[in-house]
Design an enzyme around this catalytic site. Structure first.
Site, PDB file in Angstrom:
ATOM      1  N   ASN B  73      14.869 -17.142 -66.949  1.00 24.88           N
ATOM      2  CA  ASN B  73      14.519 -15.783 -67.353  1.00 24.88           C
ATOM      3  C   ASN B  73      15.684 -14.858 -67.073  1.00 24.88           C
ATOM      4  OD1 ASN B  73      13.916 -13.586 -65.061  1.00 24.88           O
ATOM      5  ND2 ASN B  73      13.595 -15.644 -64.241  1.00 24.88           N
ATOM      6  N   PHE B 133      17.200 -11.102 -52.030  1.00 29.54           N
ATOM      7  CA  PHE B 133      18.648 -11.316 -51.980  1.00 29.54           C
ATOM      8  C   PHE B 133      19.044 -12.437 -52.929  1.00 29.54           C
ATOM      9  CE2 PHE B 133      19.286  -9.854 -47.254  1.00 29.54           C
ATOM     10  CZ  PHE B 133      18.879  -8.569 -47.615  1.00 29.54           C
ATOM     11  N   CYS B 135      18.066 -12.521 -56.802  1.00 31.52           N
ATOM     12  CA  CYS B 135      18.013 -12.408 -58.253  1.00 31.52           C
ATOM     13  C   CYS B 135      19.414 -12.611 -58.843  1.00 31.52           C
ATOM     14  CB  CYS B 135      17.468 -11.048 -58.663  1.00 31.52           C
ATOM     15  SG  CYS B 135      17.409 -10.851 -60.455  1.00 31.52           S
ATOM     16  N   ASN B 200      15.465 -18.845 -54.652  1.00 34.81           N
ATOM     17  CA  ASN B 200      15.344 -18.019 -55.844  1.00 34.81           C
ATOM     18  C   ASN B 200      15.862 -18.863 -57.009  1.00 34.81           C
ATOM     19  OD1 ASN B 200      15.348 -15.777 -57.734  1.00 34.81           O
ATOM     20  ND2 ASN B 200      15.326 -14.439 -55.937  1.00 34.81           N
ATOM     21  N   CYS B 349      13.671 -53.059 -67.302  1.00 29.45           N
ATOM     22  CA  CYS B 349      14.330 -53.398 -66.035  1.00 29.45           C
ATOM     23  C   CYS B 349      15.582 -54.210 -66.317  1.00 29.45           C
ATOM     24  CB  CYS B 349      13.378 -54.181 -65.125  1.00 29.45           C
ATOM     25  SG  CYS B 349      12.754 -55.730 -65.850  1.00 29.45           S
ATOM     26  N   CYS B 379      20.754 -59.243 -56.234  1.00 33.38           N
ATOM     27  CA  CYS B 379      20.087 -57.940 -56.128  1.00 33.38           C
ATOM     28  C   CYS B 379      20.569 -57.182 -54.889  1.00 33.38           C
ATOM     29  CB  CYS B 379      18.576 -58.147 -56.063  1.00 33.38           C
ATOM     30  SG  CYS B 379      17.641 -56.615 -55.897  1.00 33.38           S
ATOM     31  N   CYS B 389      10.525 -49.239 -64.615  1.00 31.90           N
ATOM     32  CA  CYS B 389       9.366 -50.039 -65.028  1.00 31.90           C
ATOM     33  C   CYS B 389       8.175 -49.126 -65.334  1.00 31.90           C
ATOM     34  CB  CYS B 389       8.993 -51.022 -63.924  1.00 31.90           C
ATOM     35  SG  CYS B 389       7.522 -51.991 -64.329  1.00 31.90           S
TER      36      CYS B 389
END
Lengths: 448, 422
Positions: B73, B133, B135, B200, B349, B379, B389
């Site tokens: 915004n 403090f 924005c 923020n 996978c 592995c 997965c």
């Protein structure tokens, strides 16, 4: 009781024969469904597609809103990807293999997504393929059906000049003339053919029948190679008493009439029996019902469990109000004044499994009679036997014999589709056309 | 039934969910609707000097067909006259005395202005003040908002001004548009703030319209950086919150957690990492205030299951589990295991491991379904296969320690153990 047309008004006909496939109304709908796709590796859906369409690939492209890329992915594997998305028995093919089935979840609506990507391509004739410059080779294709046009398209892309000879006045083959009108509308079929030929290099000569207007010998001398994709002919004879009575028709002719005439001109009985439970039988039964027949009964010698059609097809017939006589085998068509008045059937039971693995029907020795005024034969189709036999081409019961590359015993002559397999799906014919094109290009020394 | 009520520096609310200072808390009509729906409290949208907003204020990022994974915004602080806001705050307090009413403030950069605003807010009877403090747009160019939060010394000074007149708890809201939130957090605590809140919004460009080539949001053909929030920022917010919880100065004050809280699980995660309560905005901007129902019931059921009677029983419980990389046990080893009964043969996978990891999955071709199994010796236990997965618990990671004793990086090096395991 009588066989007649004009049973409904125009609105009713239009409603009954409207496109049965609900497309995605909105982009959002398509994108949501496309995003459900897991994008499997070495995807089972692709493996079960006879033309090996990269299904996760085209679906991902719908998700990323690259619709042209999606259409390109589909058509580069299957130039009839539009039509196939409407007529393929997907529950036995791609959608049946979708891994969501293994999670007890609804499979991805692959056919519906494929329609979403291909319809605008066909409608707006997207320029997705570039034909190479002519290599000065000429190939004749006999039959502008799925096999013939798939072959012609693949050849043309490589710069081969293709002439297609078609016995009917329109292309598309069975797609145009042999499938229920609510699955593929006549307009769609015409658009699909013109989309396919829009690549250039394909000259279709209509109303040119092999054995009548042209001969194989002429084609072989005038062209560098010939592809035969003439499909199959009429429905199989029942070989029972009364088959010649007025009111006994074959399903192929019945549907051909429906696809070539105004609906009101197509005559149908009050009470119709349809013999068989394949896709064509379902098409014939539902179309008869939608033309205004009061009662349609499908007669099948086995049970619903052994049905050759898909469940989805069967559901259409059930929803259309068709009746079913299972374990019934036609024994005699009875008539009055030369017209059909009934069908006597043997009551059957299931015996030992036959070579197809299905239990074969065995007569119980009892009969019953159905009161009908029309009998539609839809228990398989027969090849164009006399046409094939009149040439020197090797065949088995009228089915052309080929080697693995789809070459026949005659040099320069290749064949594919229903005329070699006796009648399979459109998608199988398309793959044959592609395979034959590959073999022909190799034979011609054109490097694809 | 667990007690999900919350006490933040004496500010009580029936649940730990406040609405963050943002458009949903800009007006009495919105706030009343929120409190009626069951929200524990609100932080009223930031009050300050009169500003004017532009039209076209928000833009969002979707993911795989889902809307608003991230949101940004370019709206400023409240653009309504101060007296209207103050009057409405008073009215809401009267109508809902049991809910938390905190007012966000961003005064011009003078001691007098801050004093004046703090007093005005205290006069309404509000329970607390939150100092904005953070924005990141519009106000920063005027030396306010994130411009304050990014400079610890200025932050400290302003907190000190505020504390000179504050009679109600003061929460300082930190900006994430810094390399670390700790310095400004420390400065605020040293300046006397009673609490912190974070994060923020994060400066962002959410995307560009590929037809017009104009970035979002489009304000008459131009755009500016907007503040990013929503589910996408939660992991970043959790990390920043953790650094505040780990620091010995900042962890002395309570923290209100903010940043992509959309579900009760999110809220629990913030609280496990040290937040006393949470503030929510984007989720209500997508779905409306009605989500409070599941936020409360989910939290309640989870607490019952885990045996936590009140929120203080679990606040901060996961902080000690966060450590430095050097402290991790190098002998801890896991390997993947694929349950063939649960496998749906999607191959995700396999392709992830084969293309991008350690080639630890074996493919055995089938028609149409391939089968996949783990090559245990290859592995490394990275979790990737399990993460991609689509079937829950199909791939599990099984512990197979290299050795029984624990050994961290320093010890490993000190012992002169071989580093190259390839």
């Amino acid at each position: 009781m009588s066989i007649s047309g004009n049973r409904l008004n125009t609105e009713q006909y239009l409603a009954n024969f409207d496109d049965i496939h609900p497309g995605f109304e909105t982009k959002e709908g398509a994108v949501i469904e496309a995003n459900r796709c897991l994008f499997c590796y070495d995807a089972p859906c692709t493996k079960l597609c006879p033309t090996s369409i990269n299904i996760p690939g085209f679906i991902k492209q719908i998700a990323s809103q690259n619709l042209k890329g999606s259409a390109q992915t589909i058509f580069s594997s299957n130039i009839f990807g539009g039509g196939c998305s409407k007529v393929c028995p997907v529950e036995k093919l791609c959608e049946g293999a979708c891994v969501y089935n293994l999670m007890e979840e609804k499979p991805i609506s692959i056919a519906r997504l494929q329609r979403y990507a291909t319809e605008p391509a066909i409608e707006h004739k997207w320029h997705l393929f570039e034909r190479k410059t002519s290599v000065n080779k000429k190939v004749a294709v006999v039959g502008a059906g799925p096999a013939g046009l798939a072959c012609a398209h693949a050849l043309s892309l490589e710069g081969v000049d293709v002439t297609v000879f078609e016995k009917e006045s329109k292309g598309g083959g069975l797609m145009t003339y042999g499938i229920a009108a609510y699955k593929v509308t006549p307009e769609f079929c015409e658009n699909e053919v013109s989309f396919i030929t829009s690549v250039g290099g394909i000259d279709i000569r209509y109303n040119q029948a092999l054995g009548k207007d042209i001969s194989l010998t002429e084609l072989r001398s005038a062209f560098d190679a010939v592809f035969i994709g003439i499909g199959v002919g009429v429905a199989r004879q029942l070989d029972i008493e009364g088959e010649d009575l007025v009111g006994v028709v074959d399903a192929i002719s019945f549907i051909y009439n429906l696809r070539t005439k105004d609906y009101a001109e197509v005559a149908v009985g009050d009470k119709v029996a349809v013999i068989g439970l394949g896709m064509t039988a379902i098409d014939a039964a539902t179309q008869a019902k939608r033309l205004g027949a009061k009662e349609v009964t499908i007669v099948y010698r086995r049970t619903e469990n052994e049905k050759p059609c898909t469940q989805e097809e069967l559901n259409i017939a059930k929803l259309d109000g068709c009746k079913f006589e299972y374990l019934a085998s036609p024994k005699q068509v009875v008539g009055q004044n030369g017209k059909v008045s009934g069908l006597i059937c043997d009551k059957m039971t299931l015996g030992e499994p036959d070579e197809s693995g299905r239990r074969s029907p065995v007569s119980l020795g009892e009969t019953f009679e159905l009161e009908v005024d029309m009998v539609i034969k839809a228990a398989g189709q027969t090849p164009f036997e006399s046409l094939i036999k009149s040439s020197n081409i090797l065949h088995k019961n009228g089915k052309i014999l080929t080697d693995d590359s789809l070459a026949t015993n005659l040099s320069t002559v290749f064949a594919g589709g229903d005329c070699i397999n006796g009648g399979k799906e459109v998608v199988n014919a398309v793959q044959d056309g592609k395979d034959a094109a590959t073999a022909i290009l190799r034979y011609l020394g054109v490097n694809a | 039934m667990a007690d999900i009520s919350s006490d933040f520096l004496g500010i009580k609310s029936p649940n730990p969910y406040w609405l963050a200072s943002a458009p949903p808390t800009d007006k009495k009509i919105n706030v009343i609707r929120a409190l009626e729906a069951g929200w524990g409290g609100v932080v009223w949208k930031t009050l300050g000097s009169q500003v004017k907003n532009v039209s076209s204020r928000y833009s969002a990022v979707g993911y795989n067909g889902q809307r608003v994974m991230g949101f940004n915004n370019i709206e400023l602080i409240s653009d309504r006259p101060l007296d209207i806001n103050l009057r409405e705050i008073k009215e809401v307090l009267k109508e809902f005395p049991d809910r938390a009413m905190v007012v966000s403030l961003m005064a011009d950069n003078s001691r007098e202005k801050w004093h004046e605003m703090v007093k005005q807010v205290q006069d309404t009877g509000a329970h607390g003040i939150e100092l904005n403090f953070g924005c990141p747009h519009g106000m920063t160019e005027r030396g306010m908002g994130a411009a304050v939060g990014q400079d610890p010394e200025i932050a400290r000074m302003i907190v000190e001004w505020v504390m000179e007149v504050a009679e109600i708890p003061v929460i300082t809201k930190l900006t994430p548009n810094v390399h670390s939130v700790v310095p400004s957090g420390k400065a605020a605590v040293e300046g006397g703030t009673n609490a912190l809140s974070l994060i923020n919004t994060i400066q962002s460009v959410t995307g560009i319209d590929l037809d017009t080539l104009i970035p979002n949001p489009n304000v008459g053909g131009q755009s500016v950086f907007g503040g990013y929030c929503g589910p996408a920022v939660k992991p970043i917010a959790l990390k920043m919150l953790t650094t505040i919880s780990q620091d010995n100065i900042t962890n002395k004050v309570p923290v209100s957690g903010i940043g992509g809280v959309s579900t009760w699980q999110d809220a629990v995660e913030f609280m496990l990492l040290g937040a006393t309560n949470v503030q929510v905005c984007t989720a209500v901007m997508k779905y409306g205030f009605r989500i409070i129902e599941d936020l409360c019931s989910g939290l309640n059921n989870w607490m019952d299951e885990k045996g936590f009677a009140r929120t203080t029983d679990f606040i901060g419980k996961s902080v000690p589990k966060m450590t430095d990389w050097e402290q991790l046990d190098l002998n801890f080893h896991i390997v993947a295991n694929i349950n063939p009964d649960k496998c749906v043969h999607c191959g995700l996978c396999y392709i992830a491991c084969e293309d991008t990891s350690h080639q630890s999955i074996n493919l055995s071709k089938g028609f149409p379904y391939n089968n996949y199994s783990i090559i245990e010796e290859e592995c490394v236990g990275c979790n990737l296969c399990k993460l991609v997965c689509p079937v829950e618990d199909c791939i599990t990671m099984v512990e197979k320690r290299h050795a029984e004793e624990k050994i961290n990086w320093k010890e490993f090096v000190n012992k002169g153990l071989p580093l190259n395991s390839h």
